[in-house]
Design an enzyme around this catalytic site. Structure first.
Site, short mmCIF file in Angstrom:
data_model
loop_
_atom_site.label_atom_id
_atom_site.label_comp_id
_atom_site.label_asym_id
_atom_site.label_seq_id
_atom_site.Cartn_x
_atom_site.Cartn_y
_atom_site.Cartn_z
N LYS A 44 0.81 -1.20 0.00
CA LYS A 44 0.00 0.00 0.00
C LYS A 44 0.86 1.27 0.00
O LYS A 44 0.37 2.35 -0.27
CB LYS A 44 -0.87 0.02 1.27
CG LYS A 44 -1.72 -1.21 1.45
CD LYS A 44 -2.30 -1.24 2.89
CE LYS A 44 -2.98 -2.58 3.10
NZ LYS A 44 -3.25 -2.84 4.52
N GLY A 45 2.13 1.09 0.34
CA GLY A 45 2.99 2.24 0.61
C GLY A 45 3.13 3.24 -0.52
O GLY A 45 3.33 4.43 -0.30
N GLU A 100 7.48 2.45 -6.34
CA GLU A 100 7.66 1.92 -4.98
C GLU A 100 7.90 3.08 -4.01
O GLU A 100 8.46 4.11 -4.40
CB GLU A 100 8.85 0.95 -5.00
CG GLU A 100 9.21 0.31 -3.69
CD GLU A 100 8.13 -0.59 -3.09
OE1 GLU A 100 7.03 -0.08 -2.84
OE2 GLU A 100 8.42 -1.78 -2.84
N ASP A 101 7.50 2.87 -2.77
CA ASP A 101 7.71 3.94 -1.78
C ASP A 101 9.18 4.06 -1.38
O ASP A 101 9.73 5.15 -1.35
CB ASP A 101 6.82 3.73 -0.54
CG ASP A 101 6.95 2.33 0.07
OD1 ASP A 101 7.73 1.49 -0.45
OD2 ASP A 101 6.26 2.06 1.07
N ASP A 104 14.79 -0.64 0.33
CA ASP A 104 15.59 -0.87 1.53
C ASP A 104 16.66 -1.91 1.19
O ASP A 104 17.74 -1.56 0.71
CB ASP A 104 14.66 -1.32 2.66
CG ASP A 104 15.37 -1.47 3.98
OD1 ASP A 104 16.57 -1.18 4.05
OD2 ASP A 104 14.73 -1.89 4.97
N LYS A 132 17.18 4.06 0.52
CA LYS A 132 18.01 4.03 1.73
C LYS A 132 19.46 3.80 1.38
O LYS A 132 19.79 2.88 0.64
CB LYS A 132 17.53 2.93 2.67
CG LYS A 132 16.51 3.42 3.66
CD LYS A 132 16.27 2.43 4.77
CE LYS A 132 14.94 2.76 5.42
NZ LYS A 132 14.55 1.77 6.43
N PHE A 153 14.38 4.41 10.07
CA PHE A 153 13.02 3.96 9.79
C PHE A 153 12.13 5.19 9.66
O PHE A 153 12.01 5.99 10.57
CB PHE A 153 12.50 3.03 10.88
CG PHE A 153 11.23 2.36 10.47
CD1 PHE A 153 11.27 1.22 9.68
CD2 PHE A 153 10.00 2.88 10.84
CE1 PHE A 153 10.09 0.61 9.27
CE2 PHE A 153 8.82 2.27 10.44
CZ PHE A 153 8.87 1.13 9.65
N VAL A 154 11.52 5.34 8.50
CA VAL A 154 10.73 6.54 8.23
C VAL A 154 9.26 6.18 8.00
O VAL A 154 8.93 5.06 7.62
CB VAL A 154 11.28 7.31 6.99
CG1 VAL A 154 12.66 7.88 7.30
CG2 VAL A 154 11.32 6.42 5.75
N ASP A 160 4.29 3.29 6.44
CA ASP A 160 3.64 3.05 7.73
C ASP A 160 4.58 2.48 8.78
O ASP A 160 5.65 1.95 8.46
CB ASP A 160 2.50 2.04 7.56
CG ASP A 160 3.01 0.61 7.37
OD1 ASP A 160 3.85 0.40 6.46
OD2 ASP A 160 2.60 -0.27 8.14
N ARG A 166 0.52 6.54 7.55
CA ARG A 166 0.55 6.66 6.08
C ARG A 166 0.02 8.03 5.63
O ARG A 166 0.37 8.52 4.57
CB ARG A 166 -0.30 5.57 5.43
CG ARG A 166 0.23 4.16 5.61
CD ARG A 166 -0.51 3.21 4.67
NE ARG A 166 -0.40 1.82 5.05
CZ ARG A 166 0.62 1.01 4.71
NH1 ARG A 166 1.61 1.47 4.00
NH2 ARG A 166 0.63 -0.25 5.09
P1 IMP Z 1 13.08 -4.16 0.65
O1 IMP Z 1 12.52 -5.39 0.00
O2 IMP Z 1 13.94 -4.50 1.83
O3 IMP Z 1 13.74 -3.21 -0.30
O4 IMP Z 1 11.86 -3.46 1.36
C1 IMP Z 1 10.98 -2.62 0.75
C2 IMP Z 1 9.73 -2.48 1.58
O5 IMP Z 1 9.97 -2.50 3.00
C3 IMP Z 1 9.08 -1.15 1.32
O6 IMP Z 1 8.18 -1.22 0.25
C4 IMP Z 1 8.38 -0.84 2.62
O7 IMP Z 1 7.10 -1.44 2.63
C5 IMP Z 1 9.22 -1.52 3.67
N1 IMP Z 1 10.14 -0.55 4.33
C6 IMP Z 1 11.48 -0.54 4.23
N2 IMP Z 1 12.00 0.47 4.94
C7 IMP Z 1 10.95 1.13 5.50
C8 IMP Z 1 10.86 2.30 6.35
O8 IMP Z 1 11.83 2.96 6.73
N3 IMP Z 1 9.59 2.67 6.70
C9 IMP Z 1 8.49 1.99 6.32
N4 IMP Z 1 8.53 0.91 5.52
C10 IMP Z 1 9.76 0.48 5.11
#
Ligand code: IMP
Length: 187
Positions: A44-45, A100-101, A104, A132, A153-154, A160, A166
């Protein structure tokens, strides 16, 4: 009592977000030469970002959505992602931009890119609002990045913590006591 009280500091304010999104939209339209673009939002982000990004693109825009969920620690080691909702329509021959939001570890996006590449899009690019600054578990190319951010963590503007925050109009860092107080509460 306000949701803003839980925020330690604002990292990116609403006006700065909108100014950068206008630039990203113009760049996407330029790069696709005015051809139709299919924006694929990751629920949903990415919803709030996608809504503003779509309005910043001066070209025909279609929207579709996917919902994914990780397998917890399994995802960390294997990069496995569970599809909760797949796209409604085929993407073959289309110019697709995955929206994508935040990137990470890169595991989610790496998995989605592999999956969608097999479906024969004319082009497949990635647009992430936040990136990040930390070592990635998977190497991925992010074509459009709104803002590189520190490894914190944001929340806000779609992102969220336990499904909350959100609706904050900015990107902020949560107060540690909020995170520590609720971290075992699930979500
Ligand atoms: P990745 O697969 O580790 O790149 O994670 C991506 C997903 O993790 C994002 O779409 C978010 O839903 C969640 N996420 C990663 N870091 C944060 C953060 O700082 N705040 C909130 N959600 C996060």
């Amino acid at each position: 009592m306000s949701i803003h009280d839980d925020i330690e500091r604002v990292l990116i304010d609403a006006a700065t977000l909108q100014a950068r999104i206008a630039e990203l939209g113009a760049q996407i339209a330029r790069d696709t030469g005015g051809e139709p673009v299919l924006l694929v939002g990751i629920l949903k982000g990415a919803v709030l970002f996608l809504a503003d990004l779509a309005r910043a693109i001066d070209a025909p825009v279609e929207l579709d959505f996917m919902a994914v969920s990780s397998y917890g620690n399994t995802m960390q080691s294997q990069g496995r992602v569970r599809i909760l909702k797949d796209l409604d329509d085929a993407i073959s021959g289309k110019h697709v931009v995955l929206v994508e939001d935040i990137i990470d570890t890169g595991l989610t996006m790496s998995y989605l890119l592999d999956l969608l590449r097999q479906r024969g899009p004319a082009s497949l690019r990635v647009c992430a609002l936040l990136d990040k600054q930390k070592p990635r578990a998977r190497h991925i190319t992010v074509d459009y990045i709104g803002f590189p951010i520190e490894n914190a963590f944001v929340v806000g503007y779609g992102l969220d913590f336990a499904q909350r925050y959100r609706n904050l109009p900015y990107i902020g860092v949560l107060k540690p006591e909020v995170y520590q107080g609720r971290k075992n509460a699930g979500g």
